[in-house]
Design a protein around this motif. Structure first.
Motif, mmCIF file in Angstrom:
data_model
loop_
_atom_site.group_PDB
_atom_site.id
_atom_site.type_symbol
_atom_site.label_atom_id
_atom_site.label_comp_id
_atom_site.label_asym_id
_atom_site.label_seq_id
_atom_site.Cartn_x
_atom_site.Cartn_y
_atom_site.Cartn_z
ATOM 1 N N VAL A 71 -1.840 11.484 1.166
ATOM 2 C CA VAL A 71 -3.013 10.870 0.527
ATOM 3 C C VAL A 71 -3.145 11.368 -0.907
ATOM 4 C CG1 VAL A 71 -5.523 10.676 0.575
ATOM 5 C CG2 VAL A 71 -4.228 10.463 2.700
ATOM 6 N N ARG A 72 -2.940 12.649 -1.114
ATOM 7 C CA ARG A 72 -3.031 13.199 -2.482
ATOM 8 C C ARG A 72 -1.936 12.617 -3.371
ATOM 9 N NH1 ARG A 72 -5.068 18.918 -0.298
ATOM 10 N NH2 ARG A 72 -7.285 18.577 -0.732
ATOM 11 N N SER A 73 -0.772 12.378 -2.782
ATOM 12 C CA SER A 73 0.307 11.737 -3.545
ATOM 13 C C SER A 73 -0.074 10.307 -3.921
ATOM 14 C CB SER A 73 1.605 11.742 -2.730
ATOM 15 O OG SER A 73 2.618 11.012 -3.376
ATOM 16 N N PHE A 74 -0.675 9.583 -2.988
ATOM 17 C CA PHE A 74 -1.114 8.211 -3.273
ATOM 18 C C PHE A 74 -2.150 8.212 -4.401
ATOM 19 C CE2 PHE A 74 -0.386 7.222 1.505
ATOM 20 C CZ PHE A 74 0.968 7.031 1.270
ATOM 21 N N ILE A 75 -3.054 9.187 -4.364
ATOM 22 C CA ILE A 75 -4.082 9.276 -5.414
ATOM 23 C C ILE A 75 -3.417 9.528 -6.767
ATOM 24 C CG2 ILE A 75 -6.027 10.651 -6.280
ATOM 25 C CD1 ILE A 75 -6.746 11.174 -3.279
ATOM 26 N N ALA A 76 -2.452 10.444 -6.786
ATOM 27 C CA ALA A 76 -1.751 10.758 -8.037
ATOM 28 C C ALA A 76 -0.993 9.551 -8.574
ATOM 29 C CB ALA A 76 -0.787 11.927 -7.814
ATOM 30 N N GLN A 77 -0.516 8.699 -7.651
ATOM 31 C CA GLN A 77 0.215 7.492 -8.060
ATOM 32 C C GLN A 77 -0.714 6.341 -8.443
ATOM 33 O OE1 GLN A 77 3.667 6.529 -5.365
ATOM 34 N NE2 GLN A 77 2.995 8.376 -4.316
ATOM 35 N N ARG A 78 -2.001 6.542 -8.278
ATOM 36 C CA ARG A 78 -3.017 5.539 -8.628
ATOM 37 C C ARG A 78 -2.796 4.227 -7.878
ATOM 38 N NH1 ARG A 78 -7.429 7.310 -10.133
ATOM 39 N NH2 ARG A 78 -7.908 5.211 -10.911
ATOM 40 N N VAL A 79 -2.600 4.343 -6.561
ATOM 41 C CA VAL A 79 -2.483 3.127 -5.766
ATOM 42 C C VAL A 79 -3.815 2.382 -5.787
ATOM 43 C CG1 VAL A 79 -0.715 4.115 -4.261
ATOM 44 C CG2 VAL A 79 -3.144 4.318 -3.625
ATOM 45 N N ASP A 80 -3.807 1.131 -5.367
ATOM 46 C CA ASP A 80 -5.025 0.320 -5.381
ATOM 47 C C ASP A 80 -5.934 0.594 -4.183
ATOM 48 O OD1 ASP A 80 -4.489 -1.364 -7.755
ATOM 49 O OD2 ASP A 80 -2.759 -1.988 -6.567
ATOM 50 N N ALA A 81 -5.352 1.046 -3.094
ATOM 51 C CA ALA A 81 -6.126 1.352 -1.889
ATOM 52 C C ALA A 81 -5.285 2.233 -0.980
ATOM 53 C CB ALA A 81 -6.536 0.076 -1.159
#
Length: 314
Positions: A71-81
């Motif tokens: 989840v933290r990786s997804f946040i760092a990648q600025r995913v849309d959701a």
């Protein structure tokens, strides 16, 4: 340049609200511990591909710490959701707060999270686990006329599926004084552990003498238990009734073979509703029901074969 930038930004915003093609979504999955979980993952991937969504998939291998890292990786990648199918209920508030600060919407799938601030996620799309347990217990108590000694295979300790199914089942059998669980232990939702734990339980119960039924929190554990019952010289589904949840293809085949008696369906098709919620949020909707309930059928020898044909199962 400012005018051109604003025009492009507006065009992009209109395009995003009109289509899912621009979406990148992160999915933090529990793992692949069961046939149902694999079907769930494949269903979400297929739905994302159909809609033109870029899906970043993470298999946590049944470890919450791996999910939180994802989840933290997804946040760092600025995913849309972000989609999360949580391993356990607790321990999610900090990372969900991080997602909220990054203005990334989160949808919870299948198992639940326990947080003090429900605004940290848009909604949860899942069945009612308590109802699943109730339906399994209702079938069993009717079949046995309320007289049954039960061995229970629990799911992952601390998971909402295990907690809910156990509560629903126990609340139902509490109405029948001669129906009781004589042994209960986690088998972690896996087939291998289901066999291993059931072998130990049967030995402790004199080879299964006096045992009326096995209640497994999912089909994988039930399928493992069937192997242990066979090796103990008993006929699963006849000498000992087998009651389960998920209604995966292998379980339905076992029902047709007479080895599982009943399985309560848990639909793996949660991706479509989840992507619908994300698109609605991006189009401006802010208020969602906090729990979108998914239903399912109860499968027995009466309807399992027809369902396999319907699914095109091999």
């Amino acid at each position: 340049m400012k005018t051109i930038f604003k025009t492009l930004t507006l065009a992009a915003a209109i395009g995003i609200s009109a289509t899912a093609n621009a979406l990148t979504v992160g999915f933090a999955q529990v793992g692949s511990e069961s046939g149902w979980r694999t079907s769930f993952s494949e269903s979400v991937k297929a739905e994302a591909e159909k809609r033109g969504i870029t899906l970043k998939f993470s298999d946590a291998q049944q470890k919450q710490e791996n999910q939180i890292k994802a989840v933290r990786s997804f946040i760092a990648q600025r995913v849309d959701a972000i989609l999360i199918a949580p391993v356990v209920e607790t321990g999610w508030q900090p990372v969900l707060m991080e997602a909220k600060r990054a203005r990334i919407p989160v949808v919870i799938l299948d198992r639940n999270v326990s947080v003090t601030d429900q605004s940290l996620y848009l909604t949860r799309i899942a069945p009612d686990f308590e109802v699943e347990g109730q339906r399994a217990a209702s079938w069993l108590t009717e079949k046995t006329q309320g007289k049954c000694n039960i061995l229970e295979l629990q799911g992952t300790v601390g998971s909402s599926a295990a907690i809910g199914r156990m509560k629903g089942f126990n609340d139902t059998i509490a109405k029948f004084p001669e129906t009781k669980i004589v042994r209960s232990q986690t088998a972690e939702f896996t087939r291998a552990k289901g066999k291993e734990v059931m072998e130990t339980m049967l030995k402790a119960e004199g080879g299964g003498k006096g045992i009326c039924a096995i209640w497994a929190h999912n089909d994988e554990m039930a399928l493992g238990a069937i192997q242990a019952v066979r090796e103990a010289g008993l006929q699963p589904g006849k000498d000992i009734l087998i009651v389960s949840v998920d209604a995966v293809d292998d379980a339905l085949k076992s029902i047709v073979a007479g080895e599982i008696n009943v399985s309560v369906e848990l639909s793996p098709h949660l991706g479509g509703p989840a992507f619908d919620v994300i698109n609605e949020f991006r189009a401006g909707k802010k208020d969602f029901e906090k729990w979108i309930r998914m239903g399912g059928a109860v499968y027995t020898a009466e309807n399992a074969a027809a369902e396999l044909v319907k699914r095109g199962a091999k």
